[in-house]
Design a protein around this motif. Sequence first.
Motif, mmCIF file in Angstrom:
data_model
loop_
_atom_site.group_PDB
_atom_site.id
_atom_site.type_symbol
_atom_site.label_atom_id
_atom_site.label_comp_id
_atom_site.label_asym_id
_atom_site.label_seq_id
_atom_site.Cartn_x
_atom_site.Cartn_y
_atom_site.Cartn_z
ATOM 1 N N VAL A 21 0.841 -1.199 0.000
ATOM 2 C CA VAL A 21 0.000 0.000 0.000
ATOM 3 C C VAL A 21 0.875 1.248 0.000
ATOM 4 C CG1 VAL A 21 -1.707 1.322 1.321
ATOM 5 C CG2 VAL A 21 -1.945 -1.167 1.103
ATOM 6 N N ARG A 22 1.942 1.239 0.778
ATOM 7 C CA ARG A 22 2.851 2.384 0.794
ATOM 8 C C ARG A 22 3.468 2.596 -0.589
ATOM 9 N NH1 ARG A 22 4.558 0.100 5.885
ATOM 10 N NH2 ARG A 22 6.583 -0.488 5.018
ATOM 11 N N ARG A 23 3.794 1.500 -1.269
ATOM 12 C CA ARG A 23 4.359 1.618 -2.611
ATOM 13 C C ARG A 23 3.347 2.244 -3.580
ATOM 14 N NH1 ARG A 23 5.925 -3.798 -5.747
ATOM 15 N NH2 ARG A 23 6.885 -4.258 -3.716
ATOM 16 N N ALA A 24 2.097 1.797 -3.515
ATOM 17 C CA ALA A 24 1.069 2.334 -4.401
ATOM 18 C C ALA A 24 0.783 3.802 -4.089
ATOM 19 C CB ALA A 24 -0.207 1.508 -4.274
ATOM 20 N N LEU A 25 0.793 4.169 -2.805
ATOM 21 C CA LEU A 25 0.580 5.566 -2.440
ATOM 22 C C LEU A 25 1.696 6.450 -2.979
ATOM 23 C CD1 LEU A 25 -0.656 5.146 1.234
ATOM 24 C CD2 LEU A 25 -1.946 6.232 -0.627
ATOM 25 N N SER A 26 2.924 5.978 -2.915
ATOM 26 C CA SER A 26 4.042 6.755 -3.454
ATOM 27 C C SER A 26 3.858 6.981 -4.948
ATOM 28 C CB SER A 26 5.368 6.028 -3.192
ATOM 29 O OG SER A 26 5.640 5.956 -1.809
ATOM 30 N N ALA A 27 3.408 5.953 -5.662
ATOM 31 C CA ALA A 27 3.169 6.093 -7.095
ATOM 32 C C ALA A 27 2.047 7.086 -7.366
ATOM 33 C CB ALA A 27 2.845 4.732 -7.699
ATOM 34 N N ALA A 28 0.970 7.010 -6.569
ATOM 35 C CA ALA A 28 -0.149 7.933 -6.757
ATOM 36 C C ALA A 28 0.287 9.375 -6.535
ATOM 37 C CB ALA A 28 -1.289 7.558 -5.810
ATOM 38 N N ARG A 29 1.093 9.604 -5.511
ATOM 39 C CA ARG A 29 1.551 10.970 -5.227
ATOM 40 C C ARG A 29 2.485 11.481 -6.321
ATOM 41 N NH1 ARG A 29 2.201 8.739 0.722
ATOM 42 N NH2 ARG A 29 0.201 9.408 1.611
ATOM 43 N N ARG A 30 3.368 10.621 -6.796
ATOM 44 C CA ARG A 30 4.293 11.033 -7.859
ATOM 45 C C ARG A 30 3.553 11.455 -9.119
ATOM 46 N NH1 ARG A 30 7.161 6.382 -6.443
ATOM 47 N NH2 ARG A 30 6.471 5.365 -8.383
ATOM 48 N N HIS A 31 2.439 10.820 -9.373
ATOM 49 C CA HIS A 31 1.702 11.091 -10.597
ATOM 50 C C HIS A 31 0.489 11.988 -10.371
ATOM 51 C CE1 HIS A 31 4.158 7.606 -11.722
ATOM 52 N NE2 HIS A 31 4.069 8.068 -12.928
ATOM 53 N N GLY A 32 0.392 12.588 -9.181
ATOM 54 C CA GLY A 32 -0.669 13.552 -8.913
ATOM 55 C C GLY A 32 -2.064 12.961 -8.894
ATOM 56 N N PHE A 33 -2.182 11.697 -8.523
ATOM 57 C CA PHE A 33 -3.492 11.060 -8.475
ATOM 58 C C PHE A 33 -4.052 11.167 -7.062
ATOM 59 C CE2 PHE A 33 -6.302 7.284 -8.094
ATOM 60 C CZ PHE A 33 -7.188 7.589 -9.114
ATOM 61 N N ALA A 34 -5.124 11.935 -6.905
ATOM 62 C CA ALA A 34 -5.659 12.245 -5.574
ATOM 63 C C ALA A 34 -6.787 11.337 -5.145
ATOM 64 C CB ALA A 34 -6.153 13.700 -5.547
ATOM 65 N N TYR A 35 -7.281 10.471 -6.027
ATOM 66 C CA TYR A 35 -8.571 9.833 -5.813
ATOM 67 C C TYR A 35 -8.489 8.376 -5.379
ATOM 68 C CZ TYR A 35 -9.765 13.982 -8.442
ATOM 69 O OH TYR A 35 -9.877 15.276 -8.874
#
Length: 213
Positions: A21-35
């Motif tokens: 989950v931490r890995r996926a959150l890092s990817a979401a933040r890097r790509h500006g995905f807020a949802y």
Amino acid sequence: MSLSGTDAHAAADPATLPPLVRRALSAARRHGFAYACRPEQGRLLHVLAGGARGWIGETGTGCGVGLAWLASGARDGVRLVSVECDAGRARVAAEVFADRPEVGVIHGDWRRIEEHGPYDLLVLDGGGTGKMPGDDPADPARLLAPGGAVVVDDFTPATGWPPLHEGAPDRARLHWLRHVALHTVELRLAEDLATLVGTRRRLAPTRPSWSSE
């Protein structure tokens, strides 16, 4: 999908979040995905995934946060597949799970979820919910194994009957609560957040096998 789901994880103790989950959150933040899904939703998915024996499906991968909660809770031998309509996000999510061969991310319309299954657990977050005009609800009698569960997220908790949306009966929520193939309950996960969980009745009508497994 929640409007501030990615940021909502910032308030959680990182030690309480599974590494995937931490890995996926890092990817979401890097790509500006807020949802991404909210932590409350993620923890529910984590628990429900533990009951699956064969397949878990998801529509609406985003950058993979919800899928990471599911994969982190699933038992060995369970296969997971998620469909994402946005090609860029599908690539990001596929990278998150590159070392997890049991997890597949498909780019395309949500109906591609029908290529696998039937599912012990199906999470409808990016199509098949019936919430939006033109989005026909998924068919649980076709997609779920007997006793399998479907999850439909992101409702405001109901305060009366019938449940309302913008002052009118909430047709999408009523569809799932009254579905003849399901026994569905509404779970309040937070003051402003509810989720529907429906279990396929074991005596529900069946259709010919369609699994591509």
